[in-house]
Design an enzyme around this catalytic site. Structure first.
Site, PDB file in Angstrom:
ATOM      1  CG  ASN A 101      -1.911   1.091   1.021  1.00  0.00           C
ATOM      2  OD1 ASN A 101      -1.833   2.156   0.862  1.00  0.00           O
ATOM      3  ND2 ASN A 101      -3.172   0.517   0.988  1.00  0.00           N
ATOM      4  CB  ALA A 102       1.209   3.957  -2.287  1.00  0.00           C
TER       5      ALA A 102
END
Length: 176
Positions: A45-46
């Site tokens: 997840n960024a």
């Protein structure tokens, strides 16, 4: 063809304090995040690289508590639109029987929050359908960001560009 409802999922408590000016809302944490009891706990997840990059933080700390402290120190609160739902897997499309958090009480407790950012269109849609009436008339600005999820297959650079309103609101909150 009827979809399986999946298991009941309960979200995480908000990460917020009296310094909070911006609220970043997801829809409901995915399986990896719920297992770890951490916001944006999936390793791909960024979210954390985006937040640190936008708010002059450098590389995200590997220590979750330090990540939360970083967000709070920048006036950023974290929460999700949904308090609970039924879902099989982690995809927003699999959410059933969704119930929103109590935003009326939340914004009454944290009146310093002026900007609300939705981490993806699903969060914005759930908020619009279930929670918007709770906050009618409050002086809040709402923006939808590209999802930080690895399921949203665009580059980190494109996500960073789409998340620029967070930086702008943060800079504005630093001046005011």
């Amino acid at each position: 063809m009827e979809q399986e409802a999946g298991e009941k999922r309960t979200g995480l408590p908000p990460v917020v304090d009296s310094r909070s000016r911006l609220l970043l809302l997801g829809s409901m944490p995915g399986e990896a995040s719920l297992r770890a009891q951490m916001y944006y706990g999936h390793p791909r997840n960024a979210f954390w690289p985006l937040l640190y990059g936008l708010l002059d933080g450098g590389e995200p700390s590997p220590v979750y508590a330090e990540r939360l402290q970083f967000a709070l120190s920048r006036g950023v609160a974290l929460w999700d639109v949904l308090r609970e739902c039924e879902r099989k897997g982690s995809l927003d499309a699999a959410i059933r029987k969704a119930e929103a958090n109590d935003f009326r009480a939340f914004f009454a407790a944290y009146p310093g929050i002026t900007h609300v950012f939705f981490n993806g269109s699903a969060a914005a849609q759930y908020f619009s359908r279930q929670a918007a009436p709770q906050v009618e008339g409050l002086p809040l600005s709402f923006s939808t960001l590209p999802s930080s999820s690895p399921a949203r297959a665009i580059s980190l650079e494109a996500k960073l560009e789409g998340w620029q309103p967070v930086r702008e609101a943060w800079l504005e909150s630093q001046r005011g």
